[in-house]
Design an enzyme around this catalytic site. Structure first.
Site, short mmCIF file in Angstrom:
data_model
loop_
_atom_site.label_atom_id
_atom_site.label_comp_id
_atom_site.label_asym_id
_atom_site.label_seq_id
_atom_site.Cartn_x
_atom_site.Cartn_y
_atom_site.Cartn_z
N PRO A 21 9.34 -46.98 -4.71
CG PRO A 21 7.03 -46.15 -4.68
CD PRO A 21 8.10 -46.98 -3.82
CG ASN A 22 8.69 -43.53 -9.18
OD1 ASN A 22 8.32 -43.89 -10.25
ND2 ASN A 22 7.47 -42.89 -8.16
NE ARG A 27 11.68 -39.95 -8.64
CZ ARG A 27 11.48 -40.28 -7.53
NH1 ARG A 27 12.35 -40.89 -6.64
NH2 ARG A 27 10.42 -39.55 -6.83
CE1 TYR A 46 14.12 -37.48 -4.16
CE2 TYR A 46 13.37 -37.24 -6.34
CZ TYR A 46 12.92 -37.45 -5.04
OH TYR A 46 11.57 -37.24 -4.40
CG ASN A 106 14.20 -43.63 0.30
OD1 ASN A 106 12.90 -43.22 0.26
ND2 ASN A 106 15.22 -42.89 -0.61
CB ALA A 112 5.52 -42.21 -3.50
CG HIS A 115 4.99 -39.18 1.64
ND1 HIS A 115 5.65 -38.59 2.63
CD2 HIS A 115 5.77 -39.05 0.55
CE1 HIS A 115 6.91 -38.37 2.13
NE2 HIS A 115 6.95 -38.65 1.09
CG ASP A 161 -0.18 -52.31 9.92
OD1 ASP A 161 0.01 -51.24 10.69
OD2 ASP A 161 -1.18 -52.52 9.47
CD GLU A 182 10.91 -42.56 7.27
OE1 GLU A 182 10.62 -42.66 8.63
OE2 GLU A 182 10.14 -41.69 6.72
CG HIS A 240 12.82 -39.73 3.18
ND1 HIS A 240 11.96 -40.57 2.58
CD2 HIS A 240 12.28 -39.94 4.56
CE1 HIS A 240 11.09 -41.28 3.07
NE2 HIS A 240 11.31 -40.77 4.47
CB SER A 247 14.83 -34.65 -1.31
OG SER A 247 13.72 -35.55 -0.85
NE ARG A 307 11.07 -32.78 -2.60
CZ ARG A 307 10.81 -33.98 -3.07
NH1 ARG A 307 11.51 -35.21 -2.64
NH2 ARG A 307 10.36 -34.25 -4.52
NE ARG A 362 7.73 -34.61 -2.34
CZ ARG A 362 7.48 -35.41 -3.36
NH1 ARG A 362 7.55 -36.59 -2.85
NH2 ARG A 362 7.18 -35.17 -4.48
C1 DQA Z 1 12.41 -39.68 -1.26
C2 DQA Z 1 11.05 -38.64 -0.67
C3 DQA Z 1 9.86 -38.84 -0.97
O1 DQA Z 1 8.94 -38.03 -0.88
C4 DQA Z 1 9.75 -39.28 -2.59
O2 DQA Z 1 8.37 -39.69 -2.99
C5 DQA Z 1 10.76 -40.19 -3.25
C6 DQA Z 1 12.15 -40.11 -2.77
C7 DQA Z 1 13.62 -39.22 -1.05
O3 DQA Z 1 14.56 -40.27 -0.98
O4 DQA Z 1 14.06 -38.39 -0.76
O5 DQA Z 1 10.44 -40.87 -4.12
O6 DQA Z 1 11.87 -40.91 -0.32
#
Ligand code: DQA
Length: 147
Positions: free
Chosen positions: A11-12, A19, A24, A75, A78, A81, A88, A99, A101, A103, A108, A112
């Protein structure tokens, strides 16, 4: 042997570039996709690149990857977490999972620092910006060479 890799974004991440650019960066997800496709070409990988704001869609793509894909770079944003459901689904996938991320989640907020996904992942890349996706693809390519 499959060379198909799923690159999944939670998401996002569709807002990448606008954003919180101080966290980011200013590259868009479309740019990240282009960079991944270019590297996939060099690594002789086939790519499926997806983003969704909906947990079930990410789960459906992970199910689709079962039995067909060689690996997954994810990735979960959110959902990292919060989502036992994504953990699963990944546990039911046979191949390597990396995985990513962008950031450095350890620098942070406290919430997170916990990832449901990390316990399933072969590797975790944090704090390398969008380059983390490229590292993830390189790692998958290396891991599937050995299988
Ligand atoms: C993220 C880190 C997550 O904590 C956050 O919710 C994101 C982006 C990252 O790519 O740093 O949406 O996955």
């Amino acid at each position: 042997m499959s060379r198909l890799v799923y690159v999944l974004n939670g998401p996002n991440l569709n807002l990448l570039g606008t954003r919180e650019p101080e966290i980011y960066g200013s590259e868009t997800l479309a740019t990240v996709e282009r960079q991944c496709l270019a590297l996939a070409g060099d690594l002789a990988l086939e790519l499926r690149f997806h983003q969704s704001n909906r947990e079930y869609e990410l789960i459906d793509w992970i199910h689709e990857a079962r039995g067909t894909a060689a690996g997954i770079v994810i990735n979960p944003a959110a959902f990292t977490h919060t989502s036992v459901a994504i953990l699963d689904a990944l546990a039911a996938f046979e191949g390597p999972v990396i995985e990513v991320h962008m950031s450095n989640v350890h620098r942070r907020e406290e919430f997170r620092r916990h990832s449901f996904v990390s316990g399933r992942a072969e590797g975790v890349i944090v704090g390398c910006g969008t380059q983390g996706y490229l590292f993830g693809l390189q790692r998958i390519a290396r891991l599937i060479e050995r299988t």
